[in-house]
Design a protein around this motif. Structure first.
Motif, PDB file in Angstrom:
ATOM      1  N   ALA A 191      40.655  42.745  42.617  1.00  0.00           N
ATOM      2  CA  ALA A 191      39.471  43.047  43.653  1.00  0.00           C
ATOM      3  C   ALA A 191      38.425  43.589  43.060  1.00  0.00           C
ATOM      4  N   ALA A 192      38.882  44.805  42.866  1.00  0.00           N
ATOM      5  CA  ALA A 192      37.709  45.830  42.033  1.00  0.00           C
ATOM      6  C   ALA A 192      37.153  45.246  40.825  1.00  0.00           C
ATOM      7  N   ASP A 193      38.051  44.703  40.066  1.00  0.00           N
ATOM      8  CA  ASP A 193      37.706  44.146  38.781  1.00  0.00           C
ATOM      9  C   ASP A 193      36.683  43.005  38.855  1.00  0.00           C
ATOM     10  N   TYR A 194      37.210  42.172  39.845  1.00  0.00           N
ATOM     11  CA  TYR A 194      36.049  40.919  40.108  1.00  0.00           C
ATOM     12  C   TYR A 194      34.953  41.458  40.759  1.00  0.00           C
ATOM     13  N   PHE A 195      34.816  42.426  41.591  1.00  0.00           N
ATOM     14  CA  PHE A 195      33.633  42.851  42.235  1.00  0.00           C
ATOM     15  C   PHE A 195      32.875  43.371  41.205  1.00  0.00           C
ATOM     16  N   ALA A 196      33.407  44.266  40.343  1.00  0.00           N
ATOM     17  CA  ALA A 196      32.674  44.960  39.215  1.00  0.00           C
ATOM     18  C   ALA A 196      31.956  43.826  38.369  1.00  0.00           C
ATOM     19  N   ALA A 197      32.733  42.780  37.944  1.00  0.00           N
ATOM     20  CA  ALA A 197      32.123  41.680  37.154  1.00  0.00           C
ATOM     21  C   ALA A 197      30.969  41.048  37.800  1.00  0.00           C
ATOM     22  N   LEU A 246      29.081  42.155  40.065  1.00  0.00           N
ATOM     23  CA  LEU A 246      27.985  43.111  40.145  1.00  0.00           C
ATOM     24  C   LEU A 246      27.245  43.386  38.783  1.00  0.00           C
ATOM     25  N   LEU A 247      27.907  43.541  37.654  1.00  0.00           N
ATOM     26  CA  LEU A 247      27.202  43.486  36.485  1.00  0.00           C
ATOM     27  C   LEU A 247      26.839  42.288  35.961  1.00  0.00           C
ATOM     28  N   MET A 248      27.288  41.131  36.243  1.00  0.00           N
ATOM     29  CA  MET A 248      26.959  39.952  35.712  1.00  0.00           C
ATOM     30  C   MET A 248      26.864  39.013  36.874  1.00  0.00           C
ATOM     31  N   PRO A 249      25.741  39.093  37.562  1.00  0.00           N
ATOM     32  CA  PRO A 249      25.572  38.356  38.701  1.00  0.00           C
ATOM     33  C   PRO A 249      25.628  36.889  38.439  1.00  0.00           C
ATOM     34  N   LYS A 250      26.249  36.247  39.297  1.00  0.00           N
ATOM     35  CA  LYS A 250      26.822  35.078  39.049  1.00  0.00           C
ATOM     36  C   LYS A 250      25.599  33.755  38.546  1.00  0.00           C
ATOM     37  N   GLU A 251      24.615  33.817  39.289  1.00  0.00           N
ATOM     38  CA  GLU A 251      23.479  32.876  38.981  1.00  0.00           C
ATOM     39  C   GLU A 251      22.779  33.190  37.771  1.00  0.00           C
ATOM     40  N   SER A 252      22.560  34.481  37.712  1.00  0.00           N
ATOM     41  CA  SER A 252      21.987  34.945  36.197  1.00  0.00           C
ATOM     42  C   SER A 252      22.908  34.600  35.162  1.00  0.00           C
ATOM     43  N   ILE A 289      33.560  38.366  48.239  1.00  0.00           N
ATOM     44  CA  ILE A 289      33.100  39.454  47.160  1.00  0.00           C
ATOM     45  C   ILE A 289      31.579  38.894  46.692  1.00  0.00           C
ATOM     46  N   GLU A 290      31.411  37.734  46.146  1.00  0.00           N
ATOM     47  CA  GLU A 290      30.193  37.214  45.667  1.00  0.00           C
ATOM     48  C   GLU A 290      29.046  37.461  46.737  1.00  0.00           C
ATOM     49  N   THR A 291      29.427  37.069  48.113  1.00  0.00           N
ATOM     50  CA  THR A 291      28.522  37.200  48.890  1.00  0.00           C
ATOM     51  C   THR A 291      28.048  38.553  49.234  1.00  0.00           C
ATOM     52  N   SER A 301      24.429  40.277  48.384  1.00  0.00           N
ATOM     53  CA  SER A 301      23.575  40.971  49.322  1.00  0.00           C
ATOM     54  C   SER A 301      23.123  42.451  49.071  1.00  0.00           C
ATOM     55  N   LEU A 302      23.997  43.345  48.356  1.00  0.00           N
ATOM     56  CA  LEU A 302      23.720  44.370  47.838  1.00  0.00           C
ATOM     57  C   LEU A 302      22.933  44.409  46.739  1.00  0.00           C
ATOM     58  N   LEU A 303      22.861  43.256  45.711  1.00  0.00           N
ATOM     59  CA  LEU A 303      21.886  43.094  44.954  1.00  0.00           C
ATOM     60  C   LEU A 303      20.596  42.971  45.203  1.00  0.00           C
ATOM     61  N   ARG A 304      20.497  41.865  46.352  1.00  0.00           N
ATOM     62  CA  ARG A 304      19.075  41.902  47.180  1.00  0.00           C
ATOM     63  C   ARG A 304      18.443  43.089  47.575  1.00  0.00           C
TER      64      ARG A 304
END
Length: 175
Positions: free
Chosen positions: A120-126, A128-134, A6-8, A12-15
């Protein structure tokens, strides 16, 4: 749930969207999903419903022609801005994680409790809205400023415009 996958996917989508992980924080989720062909709108839903996702495969469109707005995310108009943002990201997550190309797909958020797909959808949403590195960069910055956990959560909720509970959960998942 495969958290690394999911993080990957999210990275990719954010890039592709143009998000710069070293300097960007907030993700304009409406613009993000609109760039991927979704329309987003407020919907008059029952109080127990958060939102829905509807996808009609272009190949199934009337007369074989493509319908421009064949992917719709609706959010309960009564929800706060922070929750609407999370609901949009959550419903988009279902399109990535659970939609099979070529089918008509409808997902409505109206059940009690969370199963594996919803988690899984909750984790994906989080993610996406709070990108891990940032998110980790800002979390460490606020922590080093001496803020307590509640103040950190409030600050991060304000920066990312997400619900407080989502920030708290994201901290427990990635920090």
């Amino acid at each position: 749930m495969d958290i690394r996958r999911i993080e990957t996917q999210v990275t990719s989508l954010l890039r592709e969207y143009g998000y710069v992980f070293e300097k960007d924080d907030y993700v304009d989720i409406v613009d993000f999903v609109q760039n991927l062909g979704f329309i987003v709108g407020n919907a008059q839903l029952d109080d127990n419903e958060d939102g829905f996702l509807a996808i009609q495969s272009s190949s199934m469109a009337k007369n074989g022609t493509h319908i421009a707005n064949d992917k719709i995310i609706g959010v309960n108009s009564k929800r706060s801005l922070a929750w609407k943002r999370f609901i949009i990201a959550h419903e988009f997550a279902h399109s990535v994680l659970h939609y099979q190309a070529g089918e008509i797909y409808l997902h409505r958020e109206n059940k009690k409790g969370k199963d594996e797909e919803e988690n899984a959808a909750d984790y994906f949403a989080a993610a996406l809205l709070m990108p891990k590195e940032s998110f980790m960069r800002l979390y460490e910055k606020l922590k080093n400023e001496g803020l307590n956990q509640t103040a950190i959560c409030l600050q991060l909720a304000s920066i990312y415009k997400v619900p407080f509970d989502s920030v708290s959960r994201r901290i427990s998942e990635v920090c």
